[in-house]
Design a protein around this motif. Sequence first.
Motif, mmCIF file in Angstrom:
data_model
loop_
_atom_site.group_PDB
_atom_site.id
_atom_site.type_symbol
_atom_site.label_atom_id
_atom_site.label_comp_id
_atom_site.label_asym_id
_atom_site.label_seq_id
_atom_site.Cartn_x
_atom_site.Cartn_y
_atom_site.Cartn_z
ATOM 1 N N ASN A 62 -24.771 -19.374 -17.386
ATOM 2 C CA ASN A 62 -24.643 -18.217 -18.286
ATOM 3 C C ASN A 62 -25.535 -17.060 -17.839
ATOM 4 N N SER A 63 -26.674 -17.388 -17.247
ATOM 5 C CA SER A 63 -27.632 -16.361 -16.865
ATOM 6 C C SER A 63 -27.134 -15.464 -15.740
ATOM 7 N N VAL A 64 -26.126 -15.910 -14.991
ATOM 8 C CA VAL A 64 -25.632 -15.105 -13.861
ATOM 9 C C VAL A 64 -24.183 -14.674 -14.042
ATOM 10 N N LYS A 65 -23.528 -15.182 -15.057
ATOM 11 C CA LYS A 65 -22.116 -14.870 -15.269
ATOM 12 C C LYS A 65 -21.920 -13.362 -15.416
ATOM 13 N N GLY A 66 -20.947 -12.834 -14.697
ATOM 14 C CA GLY A 66 -20.682 -11.398 -14.729
ATOM 15 C C GLY A 66 -21.473 -10.604 -13.706
ATOM 16 N N ARG A 67 -22.486 -11.216 -13.113
ATOM 17 C CA ARG A 67 -23.298 -10.529 -12.094
ATOM 18 C C ARG A 67 -23.138 -11.161 -10.715
ATOM 19 N N PHE A 68 -22.980 -12.468 -10.674
ATOM 20 C CA PHE A 68 -22.866 -13.200 -9.410
ATOM 21 C C PHE A 68 -21.422 -13.661 -9.226
ATOM 22 N N THR A 69 -20.991 -13.704 -7.961
ATOM 23 C CA THR A 69 -19.666 -14.200 -7.634
ATOM 24 C C THR A 69 -19.765 -15.183 -6.476
ATOM 25 N N ILE A 70 -19.249 -16.374 -6.678
ATOM 26 C CA ILE A 70 -19.214 -17.377 -5.619
ATOM 27 C C ILE A 70 -17.835 -17.356 -4.975
ATOM 28 N N SER A 71 -17.826 -17.473 -3.647
ATOM 29 C CA SER A 71 -16.549 -17.485 -2.931
ATOM 30 C C SER A 71 -16.700 -18.307 -1.671
ATOM 31 N N ARG A 72 -15.554 -18.639 -1.057
ATOM 32 C CA ARG A 72 -15.625 -19.405 0.190
ATOM 33 C C ARG A 72 -14.572 -18.898 1.155
ATOM 34 N N ASP A 73 -14.900 -19.069 2.447
ATOM 35 C CA ASP A 73 -13.985 -18.728 3.539
ATOM 36 C C ASP A 73 -13.635 -20.034 4.229
ATOM 37 N N ASN A 74 -12.432 -20.491 4.005
ATOM 38 C CA ASN A 74 -12.030 -21.795 4.540
ATOM 39 C C ASN A 74 -12.022 -21.803 6.065
ATOM 40 N N ALA A 75 -11.590 -20.711 6.659
ATOM 41 C CA ALA A 75 -11.513 -20.656 8.123
ATOM 42 C C ALA A 75 -12.888 -20.736 8.763
ATOM 43 N N LYS A 76 -13.877 -20.182 8.093
ATOM 44 C CA LYS A 76 -15.242 -20.177 8.640
ATOM 45 C C LYS A 76 -16.092 -21.310 8.087
ATOM 46 N N ASN A 77 -15.546 -22.075 7.143
ATOM 47 C CA ASN A 77 -16.314 -23.149 6.503
ATOM 48 C C ASN A 77 -17.628 -22.619 5.940
ATOM 49 N N THR A 78 -17.541 -21.471 5.306
ATOM 50 C CA THR A 78 -18.729 -20.771 4.835
ATOM 51 C C THR A 78 -18.586 -20.430 3.353
ATOM 52 N N LEU A 79 -19.693 -20.614 2.653
ATOM 53 C CA LEU A 79 -19.795 -20.320 1.233
ATOM 54 C C LEU A 79 -20.615 -19.049 1.057
ATOM 55 N N TYR A 80 -20.270 -18.264 0.038
ATOM 56 C CA TYR A 80 -20.993 -17.033 -0.221
ATOM 57 C C TYR A 80 -21.431 -16.968 -1.684
ATOM 58 N N LEU A 81 -22.489 -16.192 -1.916
ATOM 59 C CA LEU A 81 -22.892 -15.854 -3.272
ATOM 60 C C LEU A 81 -23.207 -14.365 -3.284
ATOM 61 N N GLN A 82 -22.331 -13.581 -3.877
ATOM 62 C CA GLN A 82 -22.564 -12.147 -4.032
ATOM 63 C C GLN A 82 -23.352 -11.947 -5.321
#
Length: 119
Positions: A62-82
Amino acid sequence: QVQLVESGGGLVQAGGSLRLSCAASGRTLSAYVVGWFRQAPGKDREFVATVRWSVGTTYYANSVKGRFTISRDNAKNTLYLQMNSLKPEDTAIYYCVAKRVVSDGYDYWGQGTQVTVSS
């Protein structure tokens, strides 16, 4: 075995943005949940966000909802946190984590990357 290597941490002013990356190797992640935890000085480690790799289902604290976005790139096998609209209370070491979907706990942890938000 899954190896996780984080990058992208640093020092930013309150209200600013950072993007963390987590490069995964060793296994394909289709049967895994991956995500981020953080630990601030003197505090317990806490959940930030996760994504089920194969279908993209996401969960946020709840503390990060609306501010942080998690995503992944399957081709690069990489996870992100914006991370946007950062606050001083977001200051922590951020850890990339992974577990098999059927596991109870997170079996794999990265070494962590420091995020410092100045006021």
